[in-house]
Enzyme design. Structure first.
Site: not given
Ligand SMILES: NC(=O)c1ccc[n+]([C@@H]2O[C@H](COP(=O)([O-])OP(=O)(O)OC[C@H]3O[C@@H](n4cnc5c(N)ncnc54)[C@H](OP(=O)(O)O)[C@@H]3O)[C@@H](O)[C@H]2O)c1
Length: 268
Positions: A143, A156
């Site tokens: 990130s 985080y």
């Molecule tokens: N959204 C943002 O603004 C942003 C910015 C920078 C980086 N990111 C990064 O992008 C990545 C994806 O995030 P997103 O924004 O797409 O969020 P999201 O929609 O909340 O997706 C997160 C994913 O991670 C899975 N997950 C969470 N905890 C888990 C666990 N204990 N075991 C297995 N799977 C788990 C969730 O699946 P389940 O709940 O079904 O397990 C879900 O599929 C993350 O690493 C996040 O830090 C996001």
């Protein structure tokens, strides 16, 4: 990289960025997929959608990556399904708010999911990919919060800083080996992670936010080109550039002031 007809594992494929990367990998790049997350129903829905719309084979592995045994199982079961070529380590969680409001158990789960599971799977898949000599690769989703300190997402931000250092260090260690490590560092993305924490509303009020599909496409282009580090979107790239040359303390102060206001507006 050429994903066509090859097996790619995507963690966190049940929503957001992971789900969009899975869709693009199957629909546009012809990959076979192993989808990993806790919510198996969501994964099975996606598998049905993709198998109906493409020639891809799609398998589901329900796993909680905050648990050591599940992480080990993801490696053994995925490598038993097929020869893995691509590994997308995307699953992650955040806490938006004061650090002292984050429970110790929630912090431990964040650390285990965002850091320990990623290091463990990388440590297992790197020798596996080297042994297979298929020129495979690993994409680590970090990130922009890992490129600078982010108040009110302090823990985080620390987990993502770990990933950006770990993955880039490893990139150098693996030079000349038949495997690549790409660090992907997005800014705000419109996903459940931002919606569920209240960050989404804040982003809508001013800070640029990327759509999950555009962000996924950018991630996969960087992965396919075996980039070292990729920040998607011009706004984010400018931010990352400024963060490199301006004092990070100023940046963190500005972000902290914005987030303090956002958190105050979220209070009932
Ligand atoms: N959204 C943002 O603004 C942003 C910015 C920078 C980086 N990111 C990064 O992008 C990545 C994806 O995030 P997103 O924004 O797409 O969020 P999201 O929609 O909340 O997706 C997160 C994913 O991670 C899975 N997950 C969470 N905890 C888990 C666990 N204990 N075991 C297995 N799977 C788990 C969730 O699946 P389940 O709940 O079904 O397990 C879900 O599929 C993350 O690493 C996040 O830090 C996001």
């Amino acid at each position: 990289m050429n994903f066509a007809g090859r097996w790619v594992i995507v963690t966190g494929a049940s929503s957001g960025l992971g789900r969009e990367m899975a869709r693009i990998l199957a629909r546009e790049r012809g990959a076979n997929l192993i989808l990993v997350a806790r919510r198996g129903d969501r994964l099975r829905e996606l598998a049905t959608e993709l198998e109906a719309a493409t020639h891809a084979s799609v398998r589901v592995l329900e796993a909680d990556l905050s648990r050591e045994a599940d992480v080990e199982r993801v490696f053994t079961e995925s490598t038993a399904i097929g020869e893995i070529y691509g590994v997308v380590l995307n699953a992650g969680v955040t806490h938006f708010g004061e650090h002292l409001e984050l429970s110790w158990s929630a912090f431990q789960a964040m650390l285990a999911t965002n850091v320990t599971s990623v290091v463990r799977l990388t440590t297992l898949f790197v020798p596996y990919l080297i042994e297979k000599k298929r020129e495979g690769g690993i994409l680590l989703v970090a990130s922009m919060a890992g490129l600078m300190p982010v108040p009110y997402q302090s823990a985080y931000s620390g987990t993502k800083a770990f990933l950006t250092h770990f993955a880039r260090g490893l990139w150098h260690e693996l030079r000349g080996k038949p495997v690549s490590i790409t660090t992907f560092a997005p800014g705000g993305i419109a996903t459940e992670l931002t919606e569920s924490t209240g960050l989404g509303q804040h982003f809508k009020n001013g800070i640029a936010i990327m759509g999950a599909e555009a962000c996924a496409r950018s991630a996969l282009n960087a992965f396919a080109k075996r980039k070292y580090l990729h920040v998607p979107g011009i706004f984010n790239q400018l931010g990352a550039l400024f963060a490199r040359f301006l004092p990070q303390r100023l940046f963190a102060a500005a972000i902290g002031a914005e987030y303090r206001k956002a958190l105050a507006s979220l209070k009932p």
